[in-house]
Design a protein around this motif. Structure first.
Motif, PDB file in Angstrom:
ATOM      1  N   ILE A  88      -0.126   7.832   7.946  1.00  0.00           N
ATOM      2  CA  ILE A  88       0.217   6.882   6.763  1.00  0.00           C
ATOM      3  C   ILE A  88       0.912   5.505   7.239  1.00  0.00           C
ATOM      4  O   ILE A  88       0.650   4.405   6.989  1.00  0.00           O
ATOM      5  N   LEU A  89       2.149   5.656   8.039  1.00  0.00           N
ATOM      6  CA  LEU A  89       2.838   4.840   8.396  1.00  0.00           C
ATOM      7  C   LEU A  89       2.311   3.942   9.541  1.00  0.00           C
ATOM      8  O   LEU A  89       2.393   2.760   9.463  1.00  0.00           O
ATOM      9  N   THR A  90       1.795   4.476  10.590  1.00  0.00           N
ATOM     10  CA  THR A  90       1.062   3.736  11.678  1.00  0.00           C
ATOM     11  C   THR A  90      -0.201   2.817  11.170  1.00  0.00           C
ATOM     12  O   THR A  90      -0.553   1.773  11.657  1.00  0.00           O
ATOM     13  N   ASP A 143       3.630  20.692  10.787  1.00  0.00           N
ATOM     14  CA  ASP A 143       3.049  19.900  11.769  1.00  0.00           C
ATOM     15  C   ASP A 143       1.895  18.975  10.880  1.00  0.00           C
ATOM     16  O   ASP A 143       1.886  17.641  11.122  1.00  0.00           O
ATOM     17  N   LYS A 144       1.065  19.521  10.035  1.00  0.00           N
ATOM     18  CA  LYS A 144       0.312  18.993   9.204  1.00  0.00           C
ATOM     19  C   LYS A 144       0.849  17.443   8.487  1.00  0.00           C
ATOM     20  O   LYS A 144       0.490  16.504   8.150  1.00  0.00           O
ATOM     21  N   ILE A 145       2.133  17.855   7.846  1.00  0.00           N
ATOM     22  CA  ILE A 145       2.848  16.918   7.067  1.00  0.00           C
ATOM     23  C   ILE A 145       2.982  15.689   7.914  1.00  0.00           C
ATOM     24  O   ILE A 145       3.140  14.549   7.564  1.00  0.00           O
ATOM     25  N   ILE A 146       3.837  16.093   8.989  1.00  0.00           N
ATOM     26  CA  ILE A 146       4.197  15.266   9.902  1.00  0.00           C
ATOM     27  C   ILE A 146       3.023  14.231  10.462  1.00  0.00           C
ATOM     28  O   ILE A 146       2.948  13.034  10.533  1.00  0.00           O
ATOM     29  N   THR A 147       1.968  14.941  10.823  1.00  0.00           N
ATOM     30  CA  THR A 147       0.729  14.156  11.494  1.00  0.00           C
ATOM     31  C   THR A 147       0.179  13.155  10.301  1.00  0.00           C
ATOM     32  O   THR A 147      -0.025  12.130  10.441  1.00  0.00           O
ATOM     33  N   VAL A 182       0.751  -1.274  -0.006  1.00  0.00           N
ATOM     34  CA  VAL A 182       0.080   0.242  -0.055  1.00  0.00           C
ATOM     35  C   VAL A 182       0.726   1.166  -0.064  1.00  0.00           C
ATOM     36  O   VAL A 182       1.886   1.399   0.858  1.00  0.00           O
ATOM     37  N   MET A 183       0.481   2.074  -0.759  1.00  0.00           N
ATOM     38  CA  MET A 183       1.199   3.634  -0.824  1.00  0.00           C
ATOM     39  C   MET A 183       0.191   4.553  -0.436  1.00  0.00           C
ATOM     40  O   MET A 183      -0.919   4.945  -1.093  1.00  0.00           O
ATOM     41  N   GLY A 184       0.563   5.010   0.459  1.00  0.00           N
ATOM     42  CA  GLY A 184      -0.260   6.452   0.931  1.00  0.00           C
ATOM     43  C   GLY A 184      -0.076   7.814   0.488  1.00  0.00           C
ATOM     44  O   GLY A 184       1.351   8.188   0.229  1.00  0.00           O
ATOM     45  N   ILE A 185      -0.945   8.367  -0.069  1.00  0.00           N
ATOM     46  CA  ILE A 185      -0.674   9.571  -0.788  1.00  0.00           C
ATOM     47  C   ILE A 185      -0.712  10.850   0.123  1.00  0.00           C
ATOM     48  O   ILE A 185      -1.421  11.085   1.299  1.00  0.00           O
ATOM     49  N   LEU A 186       0.525  11.602  -0.202  1.00  0.00           N
ATOM     50  CA  LEU A 186       0.372  12.984   0.800  1.00  0.00           C
ATOM     51  C   LEU A 186       0.667  14.017  -0.341  1.00  0.00           C
ATOM     52  O   LEU A 186       1.915  14.278  -0.634  1.00  0.00           O
ATOM     53  N   ASN A 187      -0.485  14.803  -0.540  1.00  0.00           N
ATOM     54  CA  ASN A 187      -0.515  15.816  -1.178  1.00  0.00           C
ATOM     55  C   ASN A 187       0.212  17.059  -0.930  1.00  0.00           C
ATOM     56  O   ASN A 187      -0.610  17.689   0.114  1.00  0.00           O
ATOM     57  N   LEU A 188       1.115  17.675  -1.555  1.00  0.00           N
ATOM     58  CA  LEU A 188       1.492  18.787  -0.948  1.00  0.00           C
ATOM     59  C   LEU A 188       1.253  20.210  -1.862  1.00  0.00           C
ATOM     60  O   LEU A 188       1.893  21.228  -1.873  1.00  0.00           O
ATOM     61  N   THR A 189       0.275  19.987  -2.459  1.00  0.00           N
ATOM     62  CA  THR A 189      -0.383  20.818  -3.378  1.00  0.00           C
ATOM     63  C   THR A 189      -1.539  21.792  -2.757  1.00  0.00           C
ATOM     64  O   THR A 189      -2.359  21.157  -1.885  1.00  0.00           O
ATOM     65  N   PRO A 190      -1.934  22.906  -3.299  1.00  0.00           N
ATOM     66  CA  PRO A 190      -3.063  23.691  -2.540  1.00  0.00           C
ATOM     67  C   PRO A 190      -4.443  23.161  -3.554  1.00  0.00           C
ATOM     68  O   PRO A 190      -5.253  23.631  -3.064  1.00  0.00           O
ATOM     69  N   ASN A 191      -4.276  22.427  -4.555  1.00  0.00           N
ATOM     70  CA  ASN A 191      -5.124  22.281  -5.518  1.00  0.00           C
ATOM     71  C   ASN A 191      -5.590  20.865  -5.775  1.00  0.00           C
ATOM     72  O   ASN A 191      -6.076  20.536  -6.919  1.00  0.00           O
ATOM     73  N   SER A 192      -5.149  19.813  -5.185  1.00  0.00           N
ATOM     74  CA  SER A 192      -5.473  18.434  -5.665  1.00  0.00           C
ATOM     75  C   SER A 192      -6.916  18.102  -5.480  1.00  0.00           C
ATOM     76  O   SER A 192      -7.675  18.692  -4.727  1.00  0.00           O
ATOM     77  N   PHE A 193      -7.398  17.165  -6.107  1.00  0.00           N
ATOM     78  CA  PHE A 193      -8.855  17.007  -6.487  1.00  0.00           C
ATOM     79  C   PHE A 193      -9.443  16.633  -5.079  1.00  0.00           C
ATOM     80  O   PHE A 193     -10.642  17.153  -4.849  1.00  0.00           O
TER      81      PHE A 193
END
Length: 277
Positions: free
Chosen positions: A47-49, A38-42, A17-28
């Motif tokens: 995703i990992l846990t 903080d939000k990126i690490i959360t 399984v590959m979990g998505i982490l979008n760093l864009t302001p406009n992903s669908f």
């Protein structure tokens, strides 16, 4: 099937399984949600846990008609996130979703383990050279055009035949450059109508003829919510159903927004496969 990620051999006989982490302001689906450290690490922690094997970072939205983002801006979004996540999770296997060789190079040098290219080198002729130089796993997706034009490029005489030819040419080129670890992505939603997406899903086992792992990325996509007349926010159940079908067709990696549910899907599917064998 085995994939080498930074010296770690990943056995794909059990789907991953590959979990998505979008760093864009406009992903669908989740654009703008992960816009500070903080939000990126959360999100990475979740995703990992929840059991994902990979985190896929994206700094350029590939939704239809997505606005242009400069290469430097994409790098500025992705590289700090790679460094941040690896600071907290040194063993995390990070994939970067980019079609630009410069972004791929900067990402790998910052610690990314995989490059996930929606254009399979079509939008940057230096991409294959970068992958060959750094010898990282390379996900090659089927698409026509670019995110701004792809929805106008859905005319096929035989979509599966044309996709198999497309991948065969890409694999041959990659092999000629010494690229070892290749993953195929049919590109659901990219230069394909809803009916074409379902035709590709129905016949997805044909990609196994190329004897390479296949990634399925259907998470909350329009082929689900348009068919069911719901929203992307309501498309988790449909995603799980199509993920299960994709696994039955031979998919080895599920790329998803909802990791816990995908991991459960893989666990139950694997249990059923074991019982049948």
């Amino acid at each position: 099937m085995v994939m080498n990620c930074k010296g770690q051999l990943i056995d794909l006989s059990v789907p991953r399984v590959m979990g998505i982490l979008n760093l864009t302001p406009n992903s669908f689906f989740d654009g703008g949600k992960y816009n500070n450290e903080d939000k990126i690490i959360t999100r990475a922690t979740n995703i990992l846990t929840e059991g994902a094997d990979f985190i896929d970072l994206g700094g350029y939205s590939s939704k239809p008609n997505a606005e242009f983002v400069s290469e430097q801006e994409e790098i500025d979004r992705v590289v700090p996130a790679i460094e941040l996540i690896l600071k907290h999770f040194p063993d995390a296997l990070l994939s970067v979703d980019t079609f630009r060789a410069g972004v791929a190079k900067a990402s790998i040098e910052s610690g990314a383990a995989i490059i996930n290219d929606i254009a399979a080198g079509e939008l940057d002729d230096k991409m294959f050279d970068v992958i060959a130089k750094y010898n990282v796993p390379y996900i090659m997706m089927h698409m026509r055009g670019n995110p701004q034009t792809m929805q106008s490029m859905t005319q096929y005489d035989d979509i599966l035949k044309e996709m198999l030819f497309y991948f065969s040419e890409k694999v041959q080129k990659a092999r000629s450059l010494g690229i070892n670890d290749l993953i195929l992505d049919p590109g659901f939603g990219f230069a394909k109508t809803t009916d074409q997406n379902f035709e590709v899903m129905q016949k997805m086992e044909l990609f196994n003829l190329l004897e390479l792992p296949v990634l399925a990325g259907v998470s909350r996509k329009s082929m689900i919510y348009k068919t069911l007349h719901i929203t992307a926010e309501e498309a988790l159940n449909g995603t799980t159903i199509l993920n299960t079908i994709a696994l039955s067709k031979g998919a080895k990696i599920l790329r998803v927004h909802d990791v816990k549910e995908a991991v459960e899907c893989v666990t139950l599917f694997t249990k059923m496969s074991f019982k049948q064998n």
